[in-house]
Write a protein that holds these residues in place. Sequence first.
Motif, PDB file in Angstrom:
ATOM      1  N   GLU A 468      62.609  46.825  15.291  1.00 34.10           N
ATOM      2  CA  GLU A 468      63.556  46.909  14.187  1.00 34.10           C
ATOM      3  C   GLU A 468      63.068  46.128  12.971  1.00 34.10           C
ATOM      4  OE1 GLU A 468      66.156  48.920  14.045  1.00 34.10           O
ATOM      5  OE2 GLU A 468      65.509  49.635  16.021  1.00 34.10           O
ATOM      6  N   LEU A 469      62.354  45.009  13.220  1.00 31.04           N
ATOM      7  CA  LEU A 469      61.798  44.234  12.108  1.00 31.04           C
ATOM      8  C   LEU A 469      60.777  45.064  11.335  1.00 31.04           C
ATOM      9  CD1 LEU A 469      61.460  41.581  10.553  1.00 31.04           C
ATOM     10  CD2 LEU A 469      59.840  40.840  12.311  1.00 31.04           C
ATOM     11  N   CYS A 470      59.893  45.754  12.054  1.00 29.11           N
ATOM     12  CA  CYS A 470      58.882  46.585  11.399  1.00 29.11           C
ATOM     13  C   CYS A 470      59.536  47.722  10.612  1.00 29.11           C
ATOM     14  CB  CYS A 470      57.913  47.151  12.433  1.00 29.11           C
ATOM     15  SG  CYS A 470      56.866  45.912  13.212  1.00 29.11           S
ATOM     16  N   LYS A 471      60.569  48.319  11.194  1.00 25.07           N
ATOM     17  CA  LYS A 471      61.282  49.391  10.496  1.00 25.07           C
ATOM     18  C   LYS A 471      61.999  48.858   9.256  1.00 25.07           C
ATOM     19  CE  LYS A 471      63.611  52.275  13.122  1.00 25.07           C
ATOM     20  NZ  LYS A 471      64.487  52.749  14.221  1.00 25.07           N
ATOM     21  N   ALA A 472      62.517  47.623   9.377  1.00 27.93           N
ATOM     22  CA  ALA A 472      63.271  47.039   8.264  1.00 27.93           C
ATOM     23  C   ALA A 472      62.398  46.756   7.054  1.00 27.93           C
ATOM     24  CB  ALA A 472      63.959  45.741   8.712  1.00 27.93           C
ATOM     25  N   VAL A 473      61.115  46.480   7.270  1.00 26.62           N
ATOM     26  CA  VAL A 473      60.236  46.220   6.124  1.00 26.62           C
ATOM     27  C   VAL A 473      59.618  47.515   5.603  1.00 26.62           C
ATOM     28  CG1 VAL A 473      59.761  43.879   6.892  1.00 26.62           C
ATOM     29  CG2 VAL A 473      58.158  45.710   7.507  1.00 26.62           C
ATOM     30  N   GLY A 474      59.999  48.635   6.185  1.00 30.22           N
ATOM     31  CA  GLY A 474      59.596  49.915   5.620  1.00 30.22           C
ATOM     32  C   GLY A 474      58.508  50.663   6.342  1.00 30.22           C
ATOM     33  N   VAL A 475      58.125  50.229   7.531  1.00 38.12           N
ATOM     34  CA  VAL A 475      57.086  50.956   8.271  1.00 38.12           C
ATOM     35  C   VAL A 475      57.674  52.287   8.745  1.00 38.12           C
ATOM     36  CG1 VAL A 475      55.544  50.950  10.266  1.00 38.12           C
ATOM     37  CG2 VAL A 475      56.001  48.821   9.014  1.00 38.12           C
ATOM     38  N   PRO A 476      57.093  53.400   8.354  1.00 34.76           N
ATOM     39  CA  PRO A 476      57.694  54.706   8.674  1.00 34.76           C
ATOM     40  C   PRO A 476      57.477  55.162  10.116  1.00 34.76           C
ATOM     41  CG  PRO A 476      55.701  55.009   7.387  1.00 34.76           C
ATOM     42  CD  PRO A 476      55.939  53.532   7.443  1.00 34.76           C
ATOM     43  N   HIS A 477      56.455  54.616  10.785  1.00 42.34           N
ATOM     44  CA  HIS A 477      56.137  55.069  12.136  1.00 42.34           C
ATOM     45  C   HIS A 477      55.967  53.848  13.048  1.00 42.34           C
ATOM     46  CE1 HIS A 477      55.302  59.004  10.302  1.00 42.34           C
ATOM     47  NE2 HIS A 477      54.615  58.326   9.380  1.00 42.34           N
ATOM     48  N   VAL A 478      56.890  53.646  13.942  1.00 39.91           N
ATOM     49  CA  VAL A 478      56.830  52.520  14.874  1.00 39.91           C
ATOM     50  C   VAL A 478      56.923  53.056  16.298  1.00 39.91           C
ATOM     51  CG1 VAL A 478      57.816  50.311  15.574  1.00 39.91           C
ATOM     52  CG2 VAL A 478      57.980  51.032  13.182  1.00 39.91           C
ATOM     53  N   TYR A 479      55.926  52.745  17.102  1.00 40.89           N
ATOM     54  CA  TYR A 479      55.883  53.203  18.488  1.00 40.89           C
ATOM     55  C   TYR A 479      55.969  51.990  19.421  1.00 40.89           C
ATOM     56  CZ  TYR A 479      53.468  57.085  16.088  1.00 40.89           C
ATOM     57  OH  TYR A 479      53.102  58.091  15.232  1.00 40.89           O
ATOM     58  N   VAL A 480      56.678  52.139  20.511  1.00 44.06           N
ATOM     59  CA  VAL A 480      56.714  51.114  21.552  1.00 44.06           C
ATOM     60  C   VAL A 480      56.183  51.744  22.832  1.00 44.06           C
ATOM     61  CG1 VAL A 480      58.135  49.527  22.892  1.00 44.06           C
ATOM     62  CG2 VAL A 480      58.690  49.974  20.488  1.00 44.06           C
ATOM     63  N   VAL A 481      55.110  51.169  23.380  1.00 43.91           N
ATOM     64  CA  VAL A 481      54.479  51.737  24.572  1.00 43.91           C
ATOM     65  C   VAL A 481      54.227  50.649  25.600  1.00 43.91           C
ATOM     66  CG1 VAL A 481      53.372  53.616  23.297  1.00 43.91           C
ATOM     67  CG2 VAL A 481      52.152  51.466  23.628  1.00 43.91           C
ATOM     68  N   ASN A 482      54.140  51.048  26.849  1.00 43.09           N
ATOM     69  CA  ASN A 482      53.726  50.149  27.928  1.00 43.09           C
ATOM     70  C   ASN A 482      52.213  49.975  27.837  1.00 43.09           C
ATOM     71  OD1 ASN A 482      52.868  49.066  30.405  1.00 43.09           O
ATOM     72  ND2 ASN A 482      54.551  50.000  31.530  1.00 43.09           N
ATOM     73  N   ALA A 483      51.772  48.735  27.767  1.00 38.01           N
ATOM     74  CA  ALA A 483      50.342  48.471  27.587  1.00 38.01           C
ATOM     75  C   ALA A 483      49.499  49.023  28.733  1.00 38.01           C
ATOM     76  CB  ALA A 483      50.108  46.965  27.440  1.00 38.01           C
ATOM     77  N   PHE A 484      50.098  49.181  29.910  1.00 36.68           N
ATOM     78  CA  PHE A 484      49.332  49.670  31.062  1.00 36.68           C
ATOM     79  C   PHE A 484      49.431  51.184  31.245  1.00 36.68           C
ATOM     80  CE2 PHE A 484      49.864  45.168  32.358  1.00 36.68           C
ATOM     81  CZ  PHE A 484      48.520  44.867  32.511  1.00 36.68           C
ATOM     82  N   ASP A 485      50.224  51.846  30.428  1.00 36.62           N
ATOM     83  CA  ASP A 485      50.292  53.308  30.465  1.00 36.62           C
ATOM     84  C   ASP A 485      49.192  53.842  29.556  1.00 36.62           C
ATOM     85  OD1 ASP A 485      50.874  55.990  30.428  1.00 36.62           O
ATOM     86  OD2 ASP A 485      52.992  55.751  29.870  1.00 36.62           O
ATOM     87  N   ILE A 486      47.967  53.851  30.068  1.00 36.93           N
ATOM     88  CA  ILE A 486      46.824  54.124  29.182  1.00 36.93           C
ATOM     89  C   ILE A 486      46.806  55.568  28.683  1.00 36.93           C
ATOM     90  CG2 ILE A 486      45.426  52.276  30.149  1.00 36.93           C
ATOM     91  CD1 ILE A 486      43.813  54.386  31.621  1.00 36.93           C
ATOM     92  N   GLU A 487      47.376  56.485  29.444  1.00 38.11           N
ATOM     93  CA  GLU A 487      47.431  57.880  28.979  1.00 38.11           C
ATOM     94  C   GLU A 487      48.308  57.995  27.737  1.00 38.11           C
ATOM     95  OE1 GLU A 487      48.888  62.231  30.625  1.00 38.11           O
ATOM     96  OE2 GLU A 487      48.162  60.728  32.062  1.00 38.11           O
ATOM     97  N   ASN A 488      49.483  57.392  27.805  1.00 40.78           N
ATOM     98  CA  ASN A 488      50.396  57.420  26.657  1.00 40.78           C
ATOM     99  C   ASN A 488      49.862  56.567  25.520  1.00 40.78           C
ATOM    100  OD1 ASN A 488      52.758  58.010  25.187  1.00 40.78           O
ATOM    101  ND2 ASN A 488      53.736  56.134  25.912  1.00 40.78           N
ATOM    102  N   LEU A 489      49.232  55.452  25.868  1.00 37.47           N
ATOM    103  CA  LEU A 489      48.661  54.564  24.853  1.00 37.47           C
ATOM    104  C   LEU A 489      47.568  55.285  24.071  1.00 37.47           C
ATOM    105  CD1 LEU A 489      48.739  51.673  23.690  1.00 37.47           C
ATOM    106  CD2 LEU A 489      47.070  51.024  25.433  1.00 37.47           C
ATOM    107  N   GLU A 490      46.708  55.980  24.774  1.00 38.68           N
ATOM    108  CA  GLU A 490      45.632  56.717  24.103  1.00 38.68           C
ATOM    109  C   GLU A 490      46.207  57.798  23.191  1.00 38.68           C
ATOM    110  OE1 GLU A 490      41.852  59.621  25.247  1.00 38.68           O
ATOM    111  OE2 GLU A 490      42.605  58.191  26.731  1.00 38.68           O
ATOM    112  N   LYS A 491      47.193  58.510  23.683  1.00 40.94           N
ATOM    113  CA  LYS A 491      47.842  59.558  22.893  1.00 40.94           C
ATOM    114  C   LYS A 491      48.471  58.970  21.631  1.00 40.94           C
ATOM    115  CE  LYS A 491      51.850  62.692  23.278  1.00 40.94           C
ATOM    116  NZ  LYS A 491      52.806  61.851  22.539  1.00 40.94           N
ATOM    117  N   THR A 492      49.118  57.816  21.779  1.00 42.43           N
ATOM    118  CA  THR A 492      49.802  57.186  20.647  1.00 42.43           C
ATOM    119  C   THR A 492      48.813  56.683  19.609  1.00 42.43           C
ATOM    120  OG1 THR A 492      51.590  56.506  22.136  1.00 42.43           O
ATOM    121  CG2 THR A 492      51.460  55.399  20.012  1.00 42.43           C
ATOM    122  N   VAL A 493      47.711  56.084  20.058  1.00 41.79           N
ATOM    123  CA  VAL A 493      46.697  55.595  19.114  1.00 41.79           C
ATOM    124  C   VAL A 493      46.111  56.764  18.322  1.00 41.79           C
ATOM    125  CG1 VAL A 493      44.416  54.515  18.913  1.00 41.79           C
ATOM    126  CG2 VAL A 493      46.115  53.538  20.465  1.00 41.79           C
TER     127      VAL A 493
END
Length: 580
Positions: A468-493
């Motif tokens: 919410e802090l990142c969104k509040a300063v105006g970041v248009p794209h904020v993702y929250v991922v599990n650091a050990f979910d490497i498949e989703n992490l790779e996709k998100t990066v």
Amino acid sequence: MSEKVLMLGNEAFARGAYEAGCKVSAAYPGTPSTEISENIVKYDEIYSEWSPNEKVALEVAIGASIVGVRALASMKHVGLNVAADPLFTASYIGVNGGLVIIVADDPGLYSSQNEQDTRAVARAAKIPVLEPSDSAEAKEFVKFAFDLSEKYDTPVIIRSTTRLSHSQGLVELQDRINIEDKPYVRDISKNVMMPGNAKGRHLVVESRELALIKDSCDFPVNIVEYNDTKIGVITSGIPYQYVKEALPEASVLKLGIVNPLPRKLIEEFASKVDTLYIVEELDPIIEEQVKSWGIKAIGKDILTVQGEYSANLLRRAIKGENISLLPAAEIPNRPPILCPGCPHRSVYSVLKKLKTHGAGDIGCYTLGAVAPLSVVDTTICMGASISSLHGIEKAKGKEYIKNWVAVIGDSTFLHTGINSLINMVYNKSTGTVMILDNSTTGMTGHQDHAATGRTLKGEATYSVDLKELCKAVGVPHVYVVNAFDIENLEKTVKEAVALDEVAVIIAQAPCALLDKSPITKQYVIDQEYCKKCGMCMKAGCPAITKSDKGEISINDTMCNGCGLCYSVCKFNAIKSVKLR
């Protein structure tokens, strides 16, 4: 009869603050100063906090001082840079209640990015500096510093070093002094530093400096030891211990105050010895001043400006002894490495696979720069990962930045990273910021911060929501991922770096050393299926080893079941084993 106990230097600093009647303490954790606050919190008479950064910590202490109570701020040497803005102005304002700043330098670079000498900063700010040489003095110098602060209307810096902060010595405990709060009297000319007022206060600072130069000759923290006057040594702090060991026959002037220097005391001592040496770690702060007075002295022409000193170093340099050390067994190097199960390793494994450059920051995750991960390209200072990434984008353009990310920890993000993120949004940057959120200040020993939900005293408090802090300063794209979910992490990066706007990826997983949940499974390698391709070793997990015969195995005493190796094995050679 008073009690005597062994204390670390940092523990003794905390005890000194308690005995001196200090009521407010603020700090940001930074090795080698961290344990000061971790010990102060044991004294309920002192309000103590982890501040978001050192600038805030010093400003908290300044505020407490202005309204009449004794206050302390603690930090490491590079933290003093962050606090420099209020420091220089606090010198002009002075104090009401005593104001002491303990700064721990790091000769030898045990855990820092440079070997800064705090005395040089203090000289520029015209703030007196005391330098104790053992734990007993650490405690007593804090008490003396508070008295000095109030007598001369000045903040006082106490300079420590890694060796003093982390060494034990015998300390005599005494009762706490109950200091009455000084009355607060509104004084615009003293406390509001706009140009007209600051001009007048600058004159006060200069007068104070002259008074300290004169009066410090009689300060009890300076000790003169006359022995054989063929050799005289001026020294201070921990180097005094090396001088006494290497040159027990020499006459010694041990300075307890190292800024400003007690000129007449030094001139008198110099006149009584045949050859004068000046022994000080890091910069020639004392030496240059003494030589400027026309006094002949030997210092950095035979002694180094780098690293820690030792008794043997002085024996070689001053006495010309050829020190021969007994042959020692060869000890294998133990390079720094991320712990088994560290979530940062998972993140870096993905970035390495994607051939991504990392603009790095200060924290455990700086280890992403070393092999075999080798992802982090730059490390400058706290918070610089985000602002340097912005600079790279503005220098080379949006397409160039597509294979770069900034990596920063959750504590460091709140320290100074948030300002840089605001700057990226404000100045229409493109770039991906990865907040490696392990819910602690990991590198300095798992201290809490504003996003952990706990104060220094362990009390529950509001927890900053990083998303919410990142969104509040105006970041248009904020993702929250599990650091050990490497498949989703790779996709998100991949998705984030392809954008033409600012994106933040918050990779969440607790620090492996902090996560107290039971380990329910581990992993083993089935040698029948293992192709010895080495994919599981690319992340550099210390639990995975390769024998001389090429056989790869997982050490079950180190594996904590994070599953990173399992997720990269393409031959089903890594199996999970349930523990309960």
